[in-house]
Motif scaffolding. Structure first.
Motif, PDB file in Angstrom:
ATOM      1  N   SER A 219      41.600  -3.564  -2.707  1.00  0.00           N
ATOM      2  CA  SER A 219      41.766  -2.188  -3.160  1.00  0.00           C
ATOM      3  C   SER A 219      43.244  -1.827  -3.289  1.00  0.00           C
ATOM      4  CB  SER A 219      41.063  -1.219  -2.205  1.00  0.00           C
ATOM      5  OG  SER A 219      41.665  -1.265  -0.934  1.00  0.00           O
ATOM      6  N   PHE A 220      44.112  -2.647  -2.712  1.00  0.00           N
ATOM      7  CA  PHE A 220      45.529  -2.306  -2.690  1.00  0.00           C
ATOM      8  C   PHE A 220      46.355  -3.132  -3.674  1.00  0.00           C
ATOM      9  CE2 PHE A 220      49.797  -2.786  -0.847  1.00  0.00           C
ATOM     10  CZ  PHE A 220      50.180  -1.462  -0.799  1.00  0.00           C
ATOM     11  N   CYS A 221      45.979  -4.400  -3.868  1.00  0.00           N
ATOM     12  CA  CYS A 221      46.836  -5.319  -4.630  1.00  0.00           C
ATOM     13  C   CYS A 221      46.407  -5.431  -6.090  1.00  0.00           C
ATOM     14  CB  CYS A 221      46.824  -6.700  -3.984  1.00  0.00           C
ATOM     15  SG  CYS A 221      47.540  -6.673  -2.345  1.00  0.00           S
ATOM     16  N   ASP A 222      47.288  -6.059  -6.876  1.00  0.00           N
ATOM     17  CA  ASP A 222      46.959  -6.332  -8.275  1.00  0.00           C
ATOM     18  C   ASP A 222      46.203  -7.646  -8.387  1.00  0.00           C
ATOM     19  OD1 ASP A 222      48.587  -4.098  -9.048  1.00  0.00           O
ATOM     20  OD2 ASP A 222      50.315  -5.383  -8.625  1.00  0.00           O
ATOM     21  N   ARG A 223      46.633  -8.595  -7.580  1.00  0.00           N
ATOM     22  CA  ARG A 223      46.093  -9.929  -7.682  1.00  0.00           C
ATOM     23  C   ARG A 223      45.800 -10.434  -6.274  1.00  0.00           C
ATOM     24  NH1 ARG A 223      48.848 -14.667  -9.537  1.00  0.00           N
ATOM     25  NH2 ARG A 223      50.793 -13.635  -9.019  1.00  0.00           N
ATOM     26  N   VAL A 224      44.800 -11.275  -6.123  1.00  0.00           N
ATOM     27  CA  VAL A 224      44.427 -11.763  -4.803  1.00  0.00           C
ATOM     28  C   VAL A 224      44.327 -13.287  -4.808  1.00  0.00           C
ATOM     29  CG1 VAL A 224      42.688 -11.714  -2.978  1.00  0.00           C
ATOM     30  CG2 VAL A 224      43.127  -9.671  -4.302  1.00  0.00           C
ATOM     31  N   ILE A 225      44.917 -13.895  -3.788  1.00  0.00           N
ATOM     32  CA  ILE A 225      44.763 -15.337  -3.576  1.00  0.00           C
ATOM     33  C   ILE A 225      43.920 -15.508  -2.323  1.00  0.00           C
ATOM     34  CG2 ILE A 225      45.991 -17.357  -2.752  1.00  0.00           C
ATOM     35  CD1 ILE A 225      48.272 -16.670  -4.559  1.00  0.00           C
ATOM     36  N   VAL A 226      42.880 -16.301  -2.422  1.00  0.00           N
ATOM     37  CA  VAL A 226      42.033 -16.536  -1.256  1.00  0.00           C
ATOM     38  C   VAL A 226      42.339 -17.921  -0.711  1.00  0.00           C
ATOM     39  CG1 VAL A 226      39.675 -16.631  -0.399  1.00  0.00           C
ATOM     40  CG2 VAL A 226      40.252 -15.094  -2.271  1.00  0.00           C
ATOM     41  N   MET A 227      42.668 -17.990   0.555  1.00  0.00           N
ATOM     42  CA  MET A 227      43.015 -19.280   1.160  1.00  0.00           C
ATOM     43  C   MET A 227      41.948 -19.731   2.149  1.00  0.00           C
ATOM     44  SD  MET A 227      47.118 -19.263   1.770  1.00  0.00           S
ATOM     45  CE  MET A 227      47.115 -20.917   2.437  1.00  0.00           C
ATOM     46  N   TYR A 228      41.763 -21.037   2.192  1.00  0.00           N
ATOM     47  CA  TYR A 228      40.827 -21.607   3.165  1.00  0.00           C
ATOM     48  C   TYR A 228      41.384 -22.960   3.592  1.00  0.00           C
ATOM     49  CZ  TYR A 228      36.531 -23.382   5.223  1.00  0.00           C
ATOM     50  OH  TYR A 228      35.611 -23.890   6.102  1.00  0.00           O
ATOM     51  N   ALA A 229      41.498 -23.157   4.888  1.00  0.00           N
ATOM     52  CA  ALA A 229      41.976 -24.421   5.446  1.00  0.00           C
ATOM     53  C   ALA A 229      43.260 -24.898   4.787  1.00  0.00           C
ATOM     54  CB  ALA A 229      40.888 -25.486   5.341  1.00  0.00           C
ATOM     55  N   GLY A 230      44.212 -23.997   4.611  1.00  0.00           N
ATOM     56  CA  GLY A 230      45.524 -24.406   4.117  1.00  0.00           C
ATOM     57  C   GLY A 230      45.618 -24.542   2.610  1.00  0.00           C
ATOM     58  N   LYS A 231      44.536 -24.224   1.896  1.00  0.00           N
ATOM     59  CA  LYS A 231      44.565 -24.364   0.442  1.00  0.00           C
ATOM     60  C   LYS A 231      44.146 -23.076  -0.227  1.00  0.00           C
ATOM     61  CE  LYS A 231      44.056 -29.146  -0.430  1.00  0.00           C
ATOM     62  NZ  LYS A 231      43.406 -30.177  -1.207  1.00  0.00           N
ATOM     63  N   VAL A 232      44.570 -22.930  -1.474  1.00  0.00           N
ATOM     64  CA  VAL A 232      44.114 -21.803  -2.269  1.00  0.00           C
ATOM     65  C   VAL A 232      42.779 -22.190  -2.885  1.00  0.00           C
ATOM     66  CG1 VAL A 232      44.579 -20.377  -4.285  1.00  0.00           C
ATOM     67  CG2 VAL A 232      46.444 -21.048  -2.784  1.00  0.00           C
ATOM     68  N   VAL A 233      41.712 -21.449  -2.560  1.00  0.00           N
ATOM     69  CA  VAL A 233      40.422 -21.783  -3.148  1.00  0.00           C
ATOM     70  C   VAL A 233      40.145 -20.944  -4.393  1.00  0.00           C
ATOM     71  CG1 VAL A 233      39.387 -22.642  -1.019  1.00  0.00           C
ATOM     72  CG2 VAL A 233      39.166 -20.230  -1.605  1.00  0.00           C
ATOM     73  N   GLU A 234      40.770 -19.778  -4.457  1.00  0.00           N
ATOM     74  CA  GLU A 234      40.502 -18.950  -5.623  1.00  0.00           C
ATOM     75  C   GLU A 234      41.637 -17.958  -5.828  1.00  0.00           C
ATOM     76  OE1 GLU A 234      36.674 -17.125  -5.595  1.00  0.00           O
ATOM     77  OE2 GLU A 234      36.650 -16.998  -7.777  1.00  0.00           O
ATOM     78  N   GLU A 235      41.952 -17.712  -7.093  1.00  0.00           N
ATOM     79  CA  GLU A 235      42.962 -16.714  -7.412  1.00  0.00           C
ATOM     80  C   GLU A 235      42.368 -15.821  -8.483  1.00  0.00           C
ATOM     81  OE1 GLU A 235      46.715 -18.367  -8.457  1.00  0.00           O
ATOM     82  OE2 GLU A 235      47.467 -16.482  -9.256  1.00  0.00           O
ATOM     83  N   LEU A 236      42.372 -14.499  -8.229  1.00  0.00           N
ATOM     84  CA  LEU A 236      41.752 -13.635  -9.227  1.00  0.00           C
ATOM     85  C   LEU A 236      42.375 -12.253  -9.219  1.00  0.00           C
ATOM     86  CD1 LEU A 236      39.634 -12.073  -7.062  1.00  0.00           C
ATOM     87  CD2 LEU A 236      38.338 -14.085  -7.564  1.00  0.00           C
ATOM     88  N   LYS A 237      42.107 -11.535 -10.292  1.00  0.00           N
ATOM     89  CA  LYS A 237      42.577 -10.154 -10.358  1.00  0.00           C
ATOM     90  C   LYS A 237      41.769  -9.333  -9.353  1.00  0.00           C
ATOM     91  CE  LYS A 237      43.123  -7.954 -14.292  1.00  0.00           C
ATOM     92  NZ  LYS A 237      42.879  -7.674 -15.723  1.00  0.00           N
ATOM     93  N   ALA A 238      42.450  -8.400  -8.681  1.00  0.00           N
ATOM     94  CA  ALA A 238      41.771  -7.655  -7.622  1.00  0.00           C
ATOM     95  C   ALA A 238      40.543  -6.930  -8.167  1.00  0.00           C
ATOM     96  CB  ALA A 238      42.740  -6.662  -6.991  1.00  0.00           C
ATOM     97  N   SER A 239      40.645  -6.448  -9.396  1.00  0.00           N
ATOM     98  CA  SER A 239      39.515  -5.698  -9.949  1.00  0.00           C
ATOM     99  C   SER A 239      38.318  -6.606 -10.255  1.00  0.00           C
ATOM    100  CB  SER A 239      39.959  -4.984 -11.224  1.00  0.00           C
ATOM    101  OG  SER A 239      40.606  -5.922 -12.068  1.00  0.00           O
TER     102      SER A 239
END
Lengths: 277, 305, 248
Positions: A219-239
């Motif tokens: 709700s706050f950011c423009d873009r979100v990176i989701v991390m799991y076990a030291g890696k980026v699993v997904e990158e997407l627009k916050a909306s």
């Protein structure tokens, strides 16, 4: 728009007695003058990513990256002294609990003045004036009084505002906020985020917002990176969070209880080993 | 052979111990590994083990009698092949006396530790946990003891009880518990408000049970460290009492008493006082190194991993 | 419905600071009741006052119709147990899970300890592989499961839950909340749960009370939160805050 921060294949490893722990395993992203959220659970490496950018990784850790540049400056080969100058001056960091990051024996005002004067040559009166302005900018109602208070004499929300003021006084271009509001009450949390949001917008800063709270970040950011076990699993627009594809992101969203939904039992995250692969 | 050792190690370090015994041994093994990584601590341990061995085998190791000398032919002989450490004014072999003296040194040290540490632990934990007037009374008593220099207080006790090594031990024990009480109390104050103590209170445990079973184990490691570090001081206090003639009585081969009687010849026959002095030095050093190593290995703050 | 836990005008004072200024509530048998508020609202103090961990200045607390005295007796602790917020602080660092679970059994003199420990570990989904571990060998969620097992092993009828999941990751929180619901159903327990998270309370409880500055703001049914059927501004603000950040 040129990127403010570019990271490619960032790795942070900690040697321990029982073997090497890989906290961050090949993270890549670039950041413009925007709000980027990094989300993950404990142990996902989100905080270590922030610290590595800041150069605050503990000395025994090893950092490697194919690219780690801030505004064209290669952070990997930068001598410690210049790195220190960069830190605070152009890159700032807010930590979770102001109690631990503010000096308990110095008044809030003096700490901010000192921060300002290590980065800029300004006179006493001007430094004080600018500090008071800064305290006002983070919506502290009575800046003159707070200036002379010690950190233990203010509430958590006030302390975090003072911390933000201290970090912003040098006018950084990049701000890394590691769980800046997790120690605060929900209503205070929103006030602090509001301040942060306005400052970022007014000054054109880049912001990395590290948090465990997927919903808050989105709700706050423009873009979100989701991390799991030291890696980026997904990158997407916050909306687009509702359209997240990775099962981890979906699971994380799903498993939180909601006020207006009756789901018993709550869906739990079924961790697949291939996510960490 | 190596695979056997390998599986044994794995069994000890297992994250999923299958029995109470395995969990306990595993924990001990981790502590031991941390301790043995410290080379100086191992030197200290070696010295203390050597002391134990010497004390146990004193009758076999000592070449001569510790109490019966050869007054006619062997008075104040310098170190030689026959008498490695020389002989004293009564013609006794000093090496033999030092070897037998190790028994008395151990006797003093162990007895003092066994008497003083539990008293200190009990007083400190009870005071810290109970608080209020119990705390005030116990700590003021502790303060009174702490207000006097240890040796002076011990002197007063020995003077009242009469000279002799048993009384010296008693006097030293009585004067050395207050620091342990202080440590135990400080440690208790940090754990008494923790959630895990609250959880035991919520089970309906009695205060005595909480102190004995839940608080004391948290204090013991810092106490063990402190006691080993104090061992050197205890030896020196015992030696001091011996030196003043209030501890071990002749012809007992206690190291402090030996130095006292060798003092008269210190300039011409240095070995008479030098040999027991050197023994005290080595053993004190051993205890100090051991204590330092234990502090690093047992300190809960250094992480339990 | 019979009243299981009744709190009547309870006040708690710490060195002139009034942490609770006269709070009353009534929890029926088998009910799950939530206390919501921000830090300093007195919600945890109320829980601790019921447990006997903080002294009550005035007011009455009754469990199962029996008014409690100043000192809680052993019988009380058979009936009422508590799970703490911080799973890292509530387990003794020098005791194995086995020792931790044995202690309540020893205090209350249960005869068939061996069996009970095994059953308790199974019930919280840990199994006997965890029995001889030290707490530092467990993750946060596993520790909280041990804490729940320890609370349940004496077969209480009321469980006091002090932010039991706020120190856990979201996915682990879901598992622990599910576990709590499961044991409540199986054992017909009465819950009194404290949380700062409205969503958690709405999910877990049937009724709740919103607290602020040591006073009750309002009491309502959990379903009223979903329909936004609240009467106080403060509750409305909390509800709004729980929806996340809204750019103004």
């Amino acid at each position: 728009m040129s990127a403010l921060l570019e990271i490619e294949d960032l790795r942070v490893t900690f040697p321990t007695r029982t073997g090497v722990i890989e906290a961050v395993r090949g993270v890549s992203f670039s950041l413009g003058r925007e709000r980027l959220g990094i989300v993950g659970e404990s142990g996902s490496g989100k905080s270590q990513t922030g610290r590595a950018i800041m150069g605050l990784t503990p000395p025994q850790a090893r950092i490697s990256a194919a690219k780690l540049s801030f505004d064209g400056v290669d952070l990997r080969s930068l001598p410690a002294k210049q790195r220190r100058a960069l830190r605070g001056n152009r890159i700032a960091m807010i930590l979770q609990d102001p109690k631990y990051s503010l000096d308990p024996v110095m008044t809030i005002g003096r700490q901010i003045v000192e921060t300002l004067r290590t980065h800029e040559k300004v006179g006493n009166a001007e430094a004080r004036e600018r500090t008071l302005q800064m305290l006002e900018a983070v919506q502290i109602r009575d800046p003159k009084r707070v200036f002379d208070l010690h950190p233990h004499e203010v509430s958590g929300g006030m302390g975090q505002r003072a911390m933000i003021a201290m970090m912003l006084i040098a006018n950084p271009e990049l701000m890394i906020a590691d769980e800046p509001t997790s120690a605060l009450d929900v209503t205070v949390q929103l006030d602090v985020l509001n301040i942060l949001d306005r400052l970022v917008a007014d000054r054109g800063m880049g912001l990395i917002f590290i948090s465990h709270d997927l919903r808050l970040v989105s709700s706050f950011c423009d873009r979100v990176i989701v991390m799991y076990a030291g890696k980026v699993v997904e990158e997407l627009k916050a909306s687009d969070l509702g359209r997240a594809e990775h099962p981890y992101t979906r699971g994380l969203l799903d498993c939180m209880p909601r006020i207006d939904a009756d789901r018993h039992p709550l869906p739990v995250l079924d961790r697949k080993p291939e996510w960490a692969a | 052979m190596s695979t056997v050792a390998e599986t044994r190690r794995e069994w000890l370090l297992s994250e999923r111990p299958a029995s109470r015994m395995q969990a306990r041994l595993g924990r001990a093994y981790v502590t031991w590994r941390r301790f043995s990584a410290n080379r100086l601590a191992m030197v200290g341990l070696f010295i203390i083990i050597a002391l134990l061995v010497v004390a146990a085998l004193a009758d076999v190791l000592a070449p001569y009698s510790p109490t019966i000398g050869d007054l006619k032919n062997a008075r104040l002989l310098p170190p030689s092949a026959q008498h490695w450490f020389g002989t004293d004014d009564l013609g006794r072999d000093i090496l033999s006396r030092v070897i037998h003296g190790s028994r008395w040194t151990l006797f003093v040290v162990v007895l003092v530790a066994v008497i003083a540490a539990p008293i200190g632990l009990l007083v400190g934990t009870v005071a810290g946990y109970a608080g209020g007037w119990i705390d005030a009374v116990l700590m003021r008593v502790t303060d009174i003891y702490l207000a006097f220099p240890k040796l002076v207080l011990a002197l007063a006790f020995v003077a009242a009880l009469g000279p002799g090594i048993e009384n010296a031990v008693l006097a030293i024990a009585v004067t050395s518990w207050p620091p342990y009480a202080r440590i135990a109390r400080a440690e208790t104050l940090t754990v008494r408000n923790s959630d895990y103590i609250k959880a035991v209170q919520l089970m309906g445990a009695s205060p005595m049970r909480i102190v004995l079973r839940h608080i004391m184990p948290m204090c013991i490691s810092s106490l063990i460290v402190r006691v080993t570090l104090d061992m050197a001081g205890i030896i020196l206090t015992a030696a001091g009492l011996g030196f003043l003639g209030l501890g071990a009585q002749p012809p007992l081969p206690e190291w402090g008493a030996m130095i006292a009687s060798g003092r008269r010849f210190i300039l011409d026959q240095w070995w008479v006082a030098g040999a027991p002095g050197f023994a005290i030095l080595i053993v004190s050093l051993g205890f100090n190194l051991l204590g330092d190593g234990l502090r690093d290995a047992l300190d809960p703050r250094s992480g339990d991993q | 419905m019979t009243s299981m836990l009744r709190v009547d005008q309870v006040k708690v004072v710490f060195d002139h600071f009034r942490a609770l200024r006269g709070v009353s509530l009534d929890v029926a048998q088998g009910e799950s009741f939530g206390l919501v508020g921000e830090s300093g609202s007195g919600k945890s103090t109320l829980l601790r006052a019921i447990a006997g961990l903080v002294p009550v200045a005035s007011g009455k607390i009754a469990v199962g119709g029996q008014v409690l005295g100043r000192k809680r007796d052993k019988e009380f602790y058979r009936k009422v147990q508590m799970v703490f917020q911080d799973p890292y602080g509530s387990l003794h660092p020098r005791q194995t899970v086995d020792r931790l679970l044995q202690e309540p059994l020893a205090i209350h003199g249960f005869p068939d300890g061996e069996q009970r420990i095994r059953r308790a570990l199974d019930e919280v989904g840990l199994g006997s592989g965890f029995r001889f571990r030290y707490s530092h060998q467990l993750s946060g969620g596993q520790r909280q499961r041990v804490a729940i097992a320890r609370a349940l092993i004496v077969e209480p009828s009321i469980l006091l839950l002090d932010e039991p999941t706020s120190a856990l990751d979201a996915s682990v929180q879901a598992e622990v909340l599910n576990l709590l619901e499961q044991v409540r159903r199986d054992r017909k327990l009465t819950f009194l749960m404290v949380s700062h998270d409205l969503a958690v309370i709405a999910h877990m409880c049937e009724r709740l009370m919103v607290m602020q500055n040591g006073e009750a703001v309002e009491s309502l049914a959990a379903s009223a939160l979903g329909t936004r059927d609240v009467s106080q501004d403060y509750t409305r603000r909390l509800l709004k805050a729980s929806e996340g950040f809204v750019r103004t």
